[in-house]
Structures are given as structure tokens and as C-alpha cells.
Design a protein around this motif. Sequence first.
Motif, PDB file in Angstrom:
ATOM      1  N   LYS B 251       0.786  -1.149  -0.089  1.00  0.00           N
ATOM      2  CA  LYS B 251       0.020  -0.156   0.029  1.00  0.00           C
ATOM      3  C   LYS B 251       0.805   1.206   0.117  1.00  0.00           C
ATOM      4  CE  LYS B 251      -3.954  -1.690  -0.081  1.00  0.00           C
ATOM      5  NZ  LYS B 251      -5.355  -1.632   0.427  1.00  0.00           N
ATOM      6  N   ILE B 252       2.146   1.002  -0.037  1.00  0.00           N
ATOM      7  CA  ILE B 252       3.049   2.409  -0.086  1.00  0.00           C
ATOM      8  C   ILE B 252       3.055   3.169  -1.394  1.00  0.00           C
ATOM      9  CG2 ILE B 252       5.387   3.004   0.100  1.00  0.00           C
ATOM     10  CD1 ILE B 252       6.052   0.910   2.147  1.00  0.00           C
ATOM     11  N   VAL B 253       3.010   4.331  -1.137  1.00  0.00           N
ATOM     12  CA  VAL B 253       3.408   5.281  -2.371  1.00  0.00           C
ATOM     13  C   VAL B 253       4.599   5.995  -2.090  1.00  0.00           C
ATOM     14  CG1 VAL B 253       1.133   5.591  -3.498  1.00  0.00           C
ATOM     15  CG2 VAL B 253       1.727   7.185  -1.715  1.00  0.00           C
ATOM     16  N   PRO B 254       5.645   6.315  -2.906  1.00  0.00           N
ATOM     17  CA  PRO B 254       6.782   7.318  -2.275  1.00  0.00           C
ATOM     18  C   PRO B 254       6.409   8.478  -1.829  1.00  0.00           C
ATOM     19  CG  PRO B 254       7.264   5.974  -4.537  1.00  0.00           C
ATOM     20  CD  PRO B 254       5.611   5.856  -4.277  1.00  0.00           C
ATOM     21  N   THR B 255       5.686   9.521  -2.462  1.00  0.00           N
ATOM     22  CA  THR B 255       5.679  10.878  -2.091  1.00  0.00           C
ATOM     23  C   THR B 255       4.127  11.175  -1.982  1.00  0.00           C
ATOM     24  OG1 THR B 255       5.393  11.685  -4.203  1.00  0.00           O
ATOM     25  CG2 THR B 255       7.546  11.179  -3.511  1.00  0.00           C
ATOM     26  N   TRP B 256       4.013  12.370  -1.152  1.00  0.00           N
ATOM     27  CA  TRP B 256       2.759  12.966  -0.847  1.00  0.00           C
ATOM     28  C   TRP B 256       1.882  13.407  -2.175  1.00  0.00           C
ATOM     29  CZ3 TRP B 256      -0.578  13.757   2.810  1.00  0.00           C
ATOM     30  CH2 TRP B 256      -1.385  15.029   2.728  1.00  0.00           C
ATOM     31  N   GLN B 257       3.019  14.057  -3.099  1.00  0.00           N
ATOM     32  CA  GLN B 257       2.277  14.305  -4.496  1.00  0.00           C
ATOM     33  C   GLN B 257       1.753  13.168  -5.175  1.00  0.00           C
ATOM     34  OE1 GLN B 257       5.107  15.528  -7.562  1.00  0.00           O
ATOM     35  NE2 GLN B 257       3.434  16.253  -8.822  1.00  0.00           N
ATOM     36  N   ASP B 258       2.081  11.894  -4.805  1.00  0.00           N
ATOM     37  CA  ASP B 258       1.468  10.901  -5.465  1.00  0.00           C
ATOM     38  C   ASP B 258      -0.035  10.610  -5.343  1.00  0.00           C
ATOM     39  OD1 ASP B 258       3.817   9.980  -6.493  1.00  0.00           O
ATOM     40  OD2 ASP B 258       4.499   8.862  -4.782  1.00  0.00           O
ATOM     41  N   LEU B 259      -0.568  11.066  -4.187  1.00  0.00           N
ATOM     42  CA  LEU B 259      -1.799  11.117  -3.857  1.00  0.00           C
ATOM     43  C   LEU B 259      -2.642  11.720  -4.630  1.00  0.00           C
ATOM     44  CD1 LEU B 259      -1.592  11.422   0.134  1.00  0.00           C
ATOM     45  CD2 LEU B 259      -2.018   9.632  -1.140  1.00  0.00           C
ATOM     46  N   GLU B 260      -2.024  12.834  -5.355  1.00  0.00           N
ATOM     47  CA  GLU B 260      -3.036  13.444  -6.431  1.00  0.00           C
ATOM     48  C   GLU B 260      -3.322  12.729  -7.664  1.00  0.00           C
ATOM     49  OE1 GLU B 260      -0.279  16.578  -7.497  1.00  0.00           O
ATOM     50  OE2 GLU B 260       0.848  15.189  -9.185  1.00  0.00           O
ATOM     51  N   VAL B 261      -2.595  11.546  -7.865  1.00  0.00           N
ATOM     52  CA  VAL B 261      -3.194  10.702  -8.918  1.00  0.00           C
ATOM     53  C   VAL B 261      -4.373   9.661  -8.393  1.00  0.00           C
ATOM     54  CG1 VAL B 261      -2.587   8.769 -10.296  1.00  0.00           C
ATOM     55  CG2 VAL B 261      -1.151  10.701 -10.060  1.00  0.00           C
ATOM     56  N   PHE B 262      -4.177   9.138  -7.207  1.00  0.00           N
ATOM     57  CA  PHE B 262      -4.945   8.344  -6.779  1.00  0.00           C
ATOM     58  C   PHE B 262      -6.340   8.638  -6.080  1.00  0.00           C
ATOM     59  CE2 PHE B 262      -0.800   6.085  -6.349  1.00  0.00           C
ATOM     60  CZ  PHE B 262      -0.728   5.117  -7.329  1.00  0.00           C
ATOM     61  N   LEU B 263      -6.092   9.977  -5.519  1.00  0.00           N
ATOM     62  CA  LEU B 263      -7.418  10.683  -5.080  1.00  0.00           C
ATOM     63  C   LEU B 263      -8.301  11.290  -6.091  1.00  0.00           C
ATOM     64  CD1 LEU B 263      -6.234  12.526  -1.705  1.00  0.00           C
ATOM     65  CD2 LEU B 263      -7.194  10.315  -2.173  1.00  0.00           C
ATOM     66  N   GLN B 264      -7.751  11.080  -7.362  1.00  0.00           N
ATOM     67  CA  GLN B 264      -8.661  11.374  -8.388  1.00  0.00           C
ATOM     68  C   GLN B 264      -9.240   9.770  -9.295  1.00  0.00           C
ATOM     69  OE1 GLN B 264      -7.919  14.994 -11.157  1.00  0.00           O
ATOM     70  NE2 GLN B 264      -5.605  14.564 -10.414  1.00  0.00           N
ATOM     71  N   THR B 265      -8.347   8.718  -8.910  1.00  0.00           N
ATOM     72  CA  THR B 265      -8.800   7.741  -9.906  1.00  0.00           C
ATOM     73  C   THR B 265      -9.426   7.002  -8.926  1.00  0.00           C
ATOM     74  OG1 THR B 265      -6.830   6.679  -9.507  1.00  0.00           O
ATOM     75  CG2 THR B 265      -7.154   7.525 -11.562  1.00  0.00           C
ATOM     76  N   LEU B 266      -9.216   6.854  -7.507  1.00  0.00           N
ATOM     77  CA  LEU B 266      -9.903   5.875  -6.738  1.00  0.00           C
ATOM     78  C   LEU B 266     -11.364   6.241  -6.650  1.00  0.00           C
ATOM     79  CD1 LEU B 266     -10.149   3.337  -4.795  1.00  0.00           C
ATOM     80  CD2 LEU B 266      -8.963   4.709  -3.091  1.00  0.00           C
ATOM     81  N   PRO B 267     -11.951   7.531  -6.139  1.00  0.00           N
ATOM     82  CA  PRO B 267     -13.177   7.514  -5.888  1.00  0.00           C
ATOM     83  C   PRO B 267     -13.938   7.520  -7.137  1.00  0.00           C
ATOM     84  CG  PRO B 267     -12.073   9.363  -5.132  1.00  0.00           C
ATOM     85  CD  PRO B 267     -10.897   8.614  -5.950  1.00  0.00           C
ATOM     86  N   ARG B 268     -13.558   7.893  -8.404  1.00  0.00           N
ATOM     87  CA  ARG B 268     -14.273   7.758  -9.577  1.00  0.00           C
ATOM     88  C   ARG B 268     -14.384   6.137 -10.067  1.00  0.00           C
ATOM     89  NH1 ARG B 268     -15.013  12.889 -12.088  1.00  0.00           N
ATOM     90  NH2 ARG B 268     -13.764  14.575 -10.867  1.00  0.00           N
ATOM     91  N   SER B 269     -13.457   5.490  -9.726  1.00  0.00           N
ATOM     92  CA  SER B 269     -13.283   4.035 -10.091  1.00  0.00           C
ATOM     93  C   SER B 269     -14.309   3.331  -9.247  1.00  0.00           C
ATOM     94  CB  SER B 269     -12.053   3.346 -10.260  1.00  0.00           C
ATOM     95  OG  SER B 269     -11.196   3.925 -10.958  1.00  0.00           O
TER      96      SER B 269
END
Lengths: 215, 498
Positions: B251-269
Motif C-alpha cells: 500500500k506504499i506510495v513514495p511521495t505526498w504528491q502521488d496522492l494527487e493521482v489516486f485521490l482522483q482515480t480511486l473515488p471515480r473508479s
Amino acid sequence: MSSRDVILGRVRRAIADVRQDDTPYEQAVDRSYLREHGARSVAETVDLLAENLADYRALVHHCDADGLAATIAGLLAERGSASVVVPAGLDEAWLAATEVTRVPDRLDNTPHELDAVDSVVTACAVAIAETGTLVLDGSPDQGRRRITLVPDHHICVVRVPDQVVSSVPQALERLDPARPLTWISGPSATSDIELDRVEGVHGPRTLEVVLVSGE
Amino acid sequence: MSGTFVGMPAFPKAAHEAVHNATLRGNLRHATHTIRSKRAKAVAEVSDWAALREAGKQIKDHTLRHLDDYLVQLEESVTAAGGIVHWAADADEANRIVVELVKMTGETEVVKVKSMATQEIGLNEALEAEGIHAYETDLAELIVQLGKDRPSHILVPAIHRNRGEIRDIFAREMSEWGRPAPEGLTDTPAELAEAARLHLREKFLRAKVGVSGANFMVAETGTLVVVESEGNGRMCLTLPETLISVVGIEKIVPTWQDLEVFLQTLPRSSTAERMNPYTSTWTGTRDGGAGEGDGPQTFHLVLLDNGRTDTLADEVGRQALRCIRCSACLNVCPVYERAGGHAYGSVYPGPIGAILSPQLRGTGSEIDASLPYASTLCGACYEVCPVAIDIPEVLVHLRERVAEGGQATRGGNRVVLKPAKGHAAERAAMRAARWAFSHPGALRTGQRLASRTRRFHPRTLPGPGRAWSETRDLPAVPAEPFRDWWQRTQGGKEAEAK
Ligand code: SF4
């Protein structure tokens, strides 16, 4: 051997085939996705925020700085609230027009005490237009997480346009990960029963957002 | 309910029973179709979806390729923020750690946020065995728990229940666990949700220990993220004095910025929303981070392997670890839609379950050996996956493993697997197919013969094929072989020309 060593050892053996890959992280990910979706003026971004908040059944109100105290007083009165939780750093003037009993946000408030309070008024850290999201970061004008969680009625004040961003990437840039963050998009909701959306399972059942312009 | 659903029949048998349950099929069809079409709309709103999907894939792949470094970095940053990190090689160890931590608090009750990882390890049962009651607080999980049932969907675990069944469960069981259901409870969703609110609120307000998983862990900052809708997650993360989070190492992502990808794709998916109602992030404890008296005083992070490193060792199968558990693949899968989640015999149902469970647990049991076959390979799951996991590719790879045996990693050791028992017939069929495909003349003759005799074909296969065809309808053989049709019509051109 500790489990830590066991797991790290297994990981290293598992990726032995790719371990030579030393592309630095900055180059490993193509960040050509958008920083915001579509071109909008500042006013349009604020409108989009209001629209998306409402779409998720938050109640949206507009006023200017001079009218804020009256607006908040009106919302508390309409709701029939007898008590309101107030974060330590909330602007005194915001509640100047109401007589409702104030409950300060203190570390030793028990959850049961908070449960007996009708409403809470807070500011926010940033609001995201494209998704209709408010982000609270526990700053003095927002208080601890629990105060926006236990009472059933949350009034959140957003200063427009300076607290509004377009998109999720823009919001993350403004936020400090060390702080406890709560992202709120509409009131609590569930779709667990035959996918019918029902508001307010455990969080506040009513979310009112006041978009206040000018200062 | 056990995390591994011990004693489950193989997928074909379980699915056979499920498809004859008309209520279940109706509930499922309604649910999957509703989410599916909503999701398509939510995704269409985001013009850079393809780029976000690719970035999500790259972030996760990079992390997996350097997982040891990121785990160590995460451990450092969580510790620096006041958290305590534990490592668990398997389910038993994770359960032992959590039981021990709860016992140290002196409490006999914990409130739980819905989490796949704790279901996977059977944590509730392990706690119960030590006299600790774990209360599920997600509405759907509550329905499942009160109904002494098993979850059947990643996102909406009680998707197989309709409102009437839920009303009956609440009326019958709530009093066993705490506040009883209100008198005269009807089956409207609003009333049912209200009953759950009242029932759970007394538990939240007195809870001293919360147990959660996490959707993401940020290595550079030590931040954990929980994405949810109801507010029960916020309750469990905020009110208790002690928070224990059990999280898979992937469940790791390297950086804080990476959340900008998943917080867009996870809820919509997953819920087909622009954003889920609540997302909480926490970094360490109330005194360790910048929280200033907010959240739990003590925070334990239990990092869970439990087969993940074995999965990582498989060059084709490791992509399953990119999964962000959005459940989009379930909702588009024609097999899931008919069979339901229970037939998969694990907490991970649907297409992702079909590739994840046999990798996490190995293909030793009948159910795990059958899972890679629980698919039509139509590819819809790959199309919707926000991190582009090629599920069909992994399915085929695992089928080969089951049928042929071969190299695999179990418990960190390289082993050579024998072909799974009961797959002899399939192996023979595969071999025959391979021979036929490499001898076109024979294939053609065989197909023509099959076409001409199709009226006499049995519904089930004789001999060793019986077990296989008992739970499958044999495909009807077309009146004319495809090749003949192609030759006769020039690939359909003639018909078009007319
Ligand atoms: S495999 Fe992909 S689509 Fe399926 S749950 Fe995981 S992330 Fe979602």
C-alpha cells in the motif's frame, strides 16, 4: 531473525530481477496529466465549487464579510441549535450576532459531551472546486477532528476566492501532510442498502457551507 | 467467518449454487449495472484519465521495484512522527501482534473500520478467541457481521442482501450486540441507516481502541490515508486513544504528491463519485506530528506480508500488487455478476480475487486452484482498472501454473509445484488443443465433424470430463465452422455487399 529482516529479505529476493533498475523516481513517473481540468476564470471556479458542493447535498450560502455574522446566526436559529462548538482560533466576529451557548474545543471534552452539542462552526484550509471538497487541517480556526465529526450540524466557512483551488493536485500543494487532514465532500452518506444513497450515517447529517467574499 | 474461508468448495461448485439463487442474481445485477454506468460517467468527466491511469501504474510499479527501500523509509518516518511499527510475516503473526496490543490497553472491545487486510487475516475471529469483541462499523460490514455472513463485494460487502433481509437481520440480531433495533423498524434505507447510526454511536463514543487498515501509506512523510463515505472511518481514527492499523506492504506510495493521482482515480473508479464523502490522513500520534492534541495518543502500524512477497516474486503476477481495491473490475465482470462474491471463497472476489487469492495463498487448495478459471477472459476488467492491471494475462499465467505446475515462491522459498490435482482432464484437453491448433487440417476436419453431429452432443462430457462439465454448460457448436463461413463469405464481405 526478526520478521522485519525476514520480510525485507523476501522482498529483496523477489525483486532481484529488476533491482538493477535505478531510474530516479522523478523520471519513473510521467506526470503529464493535467494540473486542472478546463480553463475557468476565478469566478467560474467558485461557481463550480458551489455547484459540486450542492450536487453532494451540502447546503451552500453566499455572503460578504459584513454579512457573515448575520448569516451564521440565521443558520443556527433556523436549525434551532441551542449550543455550538467553537474552535479556539475562530474569528470572534463570526459569532457576534448569535446568543447560542458556546462550547470551546478542549482536549478534555469527552465524546459524550460533544454528542450533546447541536452544531459546530469552523473555517477550512482549502476547498476544491472540481470535486466539491472542503479540506480541514486542524488549524486553530478549525479545531480538532472530533468537533466536526460528532455534532450533527456542521457550518463551514470558506473564504472565496483565496481558499478555493480548482483541482486535487492544486490542493495537495497547499497542504501540510504532517497535519491531521480531513477531506469532506458533502455530508456523511452510505449506499450500502441496495445502492440507495442515504445521508448521515455517522458524521454530521447536515453540512452547510458559507462562501464568504471580500474581507 | 474466516479470512481464508476454509472448506469452501471449488469455484465451479460454489458458483453453480449461486447462479440458481434468483434473489442473489437480481440484487447483483441491479448493483453492478448501476455502479458500472455511473462510473463510466464519472470517468468521462476527467479528460486526462488515460494519463492518470498510466501514472498510477508507474508509481505503483516503481514502488514495487524498490519496495525494500520504501518500507524502510516509511518505518523511519512513521517512527519519527511518534508511531510504532511492527512487521508481520503472516496472518498468525499479525493477529498475535494485534491481540497483544489490545490486551496491553486492558480493553475488551475494539471498533473497526472496514479493511480488507484485517478480513484477509481473520482478525475478528482471532480477537474473539481471546475474549476481545471487534465491532464492524461500516454499515455493510455491520450487516454482514450481524447476519453471521461473509462479505461478497470489496466496496459494498452486503451487496447480496436486499432491504427486507437487512431489516430482518437488524430486528433479530442488534440486541445481541448492544442497542436493539427500534420498535417497528421498516425496510426503508433511511430507517435502516438510522438504526445503524444509533446502534453504533454508543460504541464509538465509548471506544478506547480503534482498528483500521489504510488505502495508502506515504513513505516520505509517514502519512496514512483512509478513504470512506459514512464517517465511521473518521470515528474510529479520531475518538479512540489507541489506533492500530494493519496494512499490506504493497500500500506504499513514495511521495505526498502521488496522492494527487489516486485521490482522483480511486473515488471515480469505486463509488463513481468525484470524491468520496470523507478522506482522513494521519501522521503519527497527537503529540508526535503537527496534530497538536488531535487523534490517538498511541499509534501502531502493523506491516503485513502474508503472501505479498511471494506474489512480488512472480514476474507476471506481481502486477496484482498494484491494486488499489476500487472494485471496478467486479462490477464489469460477467462471471462475478452471475456467481456473486461468495463463490470466490476469499475476501477478494471478482477478477482481482481470481488472481490475488491464488497468489497470496498458493494454489494448493481446490478453491485456489479453480480461481484462475473463474473468468471468460473478456478483458473488461483490464479496461476499467485504474492502475492497468492486465488481469487476463495473469489469469492465463496462473492457469498454466495450475495445469502444468512449475516454479513459484511460497513462504519466501523457491518451490517447484506439481500440476494441481483434478486438473488432469484440463491438462489433456489443453494438450489436445495445442496439437490441433498446430495441425490445421485435423482441426478443420474435427470442426466440420462437430458441426454435423451437433444435435447429438451431450450437455455434459463423459469420463474424466464430467467433473469439468458438471458445472459448465458446454458451448453449443455452431452450424458451420468459422473457417468455412469465412471462406464462403469472404469474411462477411459478401453479406455486406448485398
Ligand atoms: S484490480 Fe484494478 S479494477 Fe480491480 S479492484 Fe484492483 S485496482 Fe480496482
